[in-house]
Write a protein that holds these residues in place. Structure first.
Motif, PDB file in Angstrom:
ATOM      1  N   GLY A 152      14.954  28.966  31.916  1.00 27.56           N
ATOM      2  CA  GLY A 152      15.370  28.041  33.281  1.00 27.56           C
ATOM      3  C   GLY A 152      14.187  27.647  34.100  1.00 27.56           C
ATOM      4  O   GLY A 152      14.074  26.550  34.347  1.00 27.56           O
ATOM      5  N   ARG A 153      13.240  28.597  33.953  1.00 28.71           N
ATOM      6  CA  ARG A 153      12.013  28.369  34.700  1.00 28.71           C
ATOM      7  C   ARG A 153      11.284  27.255  33.829  1.00 28.71           C
ATOM      8  O   ARG A 153      10.451  26.511  34.702  1.00 28.71           O
ATOM      9  N   ASN A 154      11.308  27.029  32.664  1.00 33.31           N
ATOM     10  CA  ASN A 154      10.801  26.277  32.017  1.00 33.31           C
ATOM     11  C   ASN A 154      11.169  24.575  32.060  1.00 33.31           C
ATOM     12  O   ASN A 154      10.853  23.986  31.375  1.00 33.31           O
ATOM     13  N   GLY A 155      12.564  24.823  32.860  1.00 37.09           N
ATOM     14  CA  GLY A 155      13.197  23.544  33.037  1.00 37.09           C
ATOM     15  C   GLY A 155      14.162  23.029  32.022  1.00 37.09           C
ATOM     16  O   GLY A 155      14.677  21.930  32.140  1.00 37.09           O
ATOM     17  N   LEU A 156      14.721  24.202  31.336  1.00 36.36           N
ATOM     18  CA  LEU A 156      15.725  23.830  30.373  1.00 36.36           C
ATOM     19  C   LEU A 156      16.989  24.704  30.887  1.00 36.36           C
ATOM     20  O   LEU A 156      16.730  25.674  31.311  1.00 36.36           O
ATOM     21  N   HIS A 157      17.976  23.912  30.916  1.00 40.22           N
ATOM     22  CA  HIS A 157      19.387  24.689  31.541  1.00 40.22           C
ATOM     23  C   HIS A 157      20.545  24.469  30.307  1.00 40.22           C
ATOM     24  O   HIS A 157      21.444  23.964  30.861  1.00 40.22           O
ATOM     25  N   PRO A 158      20.587  25.155  29.248  1.00 41.66           N
ATOM     26  CA  PRO A 158      21.464  24.855  28.338  1.00 41.66           C
ATOM     27  C   PRO A 158      22.503  25.710  28.587  1.00 41.66           C
ATOM     28  O   PRO A 158      22.481  26.768  29.154  1.00 41.66           O
ATOM     29  N   ALA A 159      23.795  25.508  28.204  1.00 45.17           N
ATOM     30  CA  ALA A 159      25.004  26.204  28.442  1.00 45.17           C
ATOM     31  C   ALA A 159      25.109  27.421  27.390  1.00 45.17           C
ATOM     32  O   ALA A 159      24.610  27.634  26.398  1.00 45.17           O
ATOM     33  N   VAL A 160      25.892  28.478  28.063  1.00 44.01           N
ATOM     34  CA  VAL A 160      26.116  29.592  27.142  1.00 44.01           C
ATOM     35  C   VAL A 160      27.846  29.514  27.255  1.00 44.01           C
ATOM     36  O   VAL A 160      28.325  29.622  28.582  1.00 44.01           O
ATOM     37  N   ARG A 161      28.405  29.374  26.124  1.00 43.98           N
ATOM     38  CA  ARG A 161      29.756  29.287  26.145  1.00 43.98           C
ATOM     39  C   ARG A 161      30.777  30.592  25.401  1.00 43.98           C
ATOM     40  O   ARG A 161      29.976  31.334  25.061  1.00 43.98           O
ATOM     41  N   TYR A 162      31.835  30.751  25.723  1.00 46.11           N
ATOM     42  CA  TYR A 162      32.631  31.745  25.211  1.00 46.11           C
ATOM     43  C   TYR A 162      33.149  31.438  23.683  1.00 46.11           C
ATOM     44  O   TYR A 162      33.827  30.329  23.616  1.00 46.11           O
TER      45      TYR A 162
END
Length: 226
Positions: A152-162
């Motif tokens: 996240g600090r690297n600028g990426l915010h991919p999802a974590v799904r169930y």
């Protein structure tokens, strides 16, 4: 072991088993693994080690032998079962086709000897990265939160799904003697983790759950209050 290997052999590109005992791999287990072209990694899990180190040993092995051919890491423990393995494996295959997800959260029914169970969840399938950011941490109940915060600090915010199913876990459905031995061992590891970082609330929460599993609710309340 055979159950797991036979189930996932047609699903995955590589199978890596981390052998956590200090003793040599027994010949019958070695033979079963070799039948399924298992890649063996030795990472002893003793009082000075951590479960994170054991899982990271597999990640290091993948990087050292060529990350280009491996996109996802999917981990299983010996005492876990699929509720409907054929349908569930189709789901895992579809999950691996996701392009917008960093990982998949798995839920577990933790069955007890008396027939009751509690629920837990953890990320068990995630994308590997060339920088080796995605790595586990924690002596017990290993996790990926720090790695995800770094991404996240690297600028990426991919999802974590169930994941669309709930795994069955029978690690708590042991005899009283087996459970006492397991709880004592994990309790010592959690105490060491708290000594390493007393401000980490995850360690205290894990210790509280250990007390709950052992029926010591007063200690559970105290650990949760901290």
């Amino acid at each position: 072991l055979y159950r797991h290997l036979d189930t996932v052999f047609s699903l995955v590109d590589r199978i890596i088993i981390v052998w956590t005992s200090n003793e040599k791999i027994p010949s019958d287990i070695q033979e079963i693994g070799d039948l399924f072209e298992v890649e063996w990694v030795h990472s002893p899990f003793d009082e000075n080690a951590s479960l994170a180190e054991c899982r990271n040993a597999a990640i290091d092995h993948i990087h050292e032998t060529g990350l280009n051919s491996t996109r996802w890491l999917y981990t299983l423990d010996p005492d876990e079962y699929y509720p409907a393995h054929h349908v569930n494996l189709i789901s895992v295959r579809r999950m691996a086709e996701a392009t917008d997800s960093l990982g998949w959260m798995f839920q577990f029914k933790n069955h007890r000897q008396d027939g009751s169970y509690n629920l837990s969840e953890t990320v068990r399938m995630f994308k590997l990265d060339a920088e080796r950011i995605m790595r586990y941490e924690g002596r017990v109940h290993e996790r990926l939160e720090s790695a995800m915060r770094q991404i996240g600090r690297n600028g990426l915010h991919p999802a974590v799904r169930y994941a669309p199913f709930i795994m069955d876990h029978f690690g708590l459905a042991k005899t009283d003697e087996q459970m006492q031995k397991k709880l004592e061992r994990y309790g010592k590891l959690l105490a060491a983790a708290i000594m390493d970082d007393p401000t980490d609330c995850g360690h205290w929460s894990s210790l509280a759950l250990q007390f709950a599993n052992d029926g010591e609710m007063d200690k559970f309340d105290k650990a949760m209050d901290i």
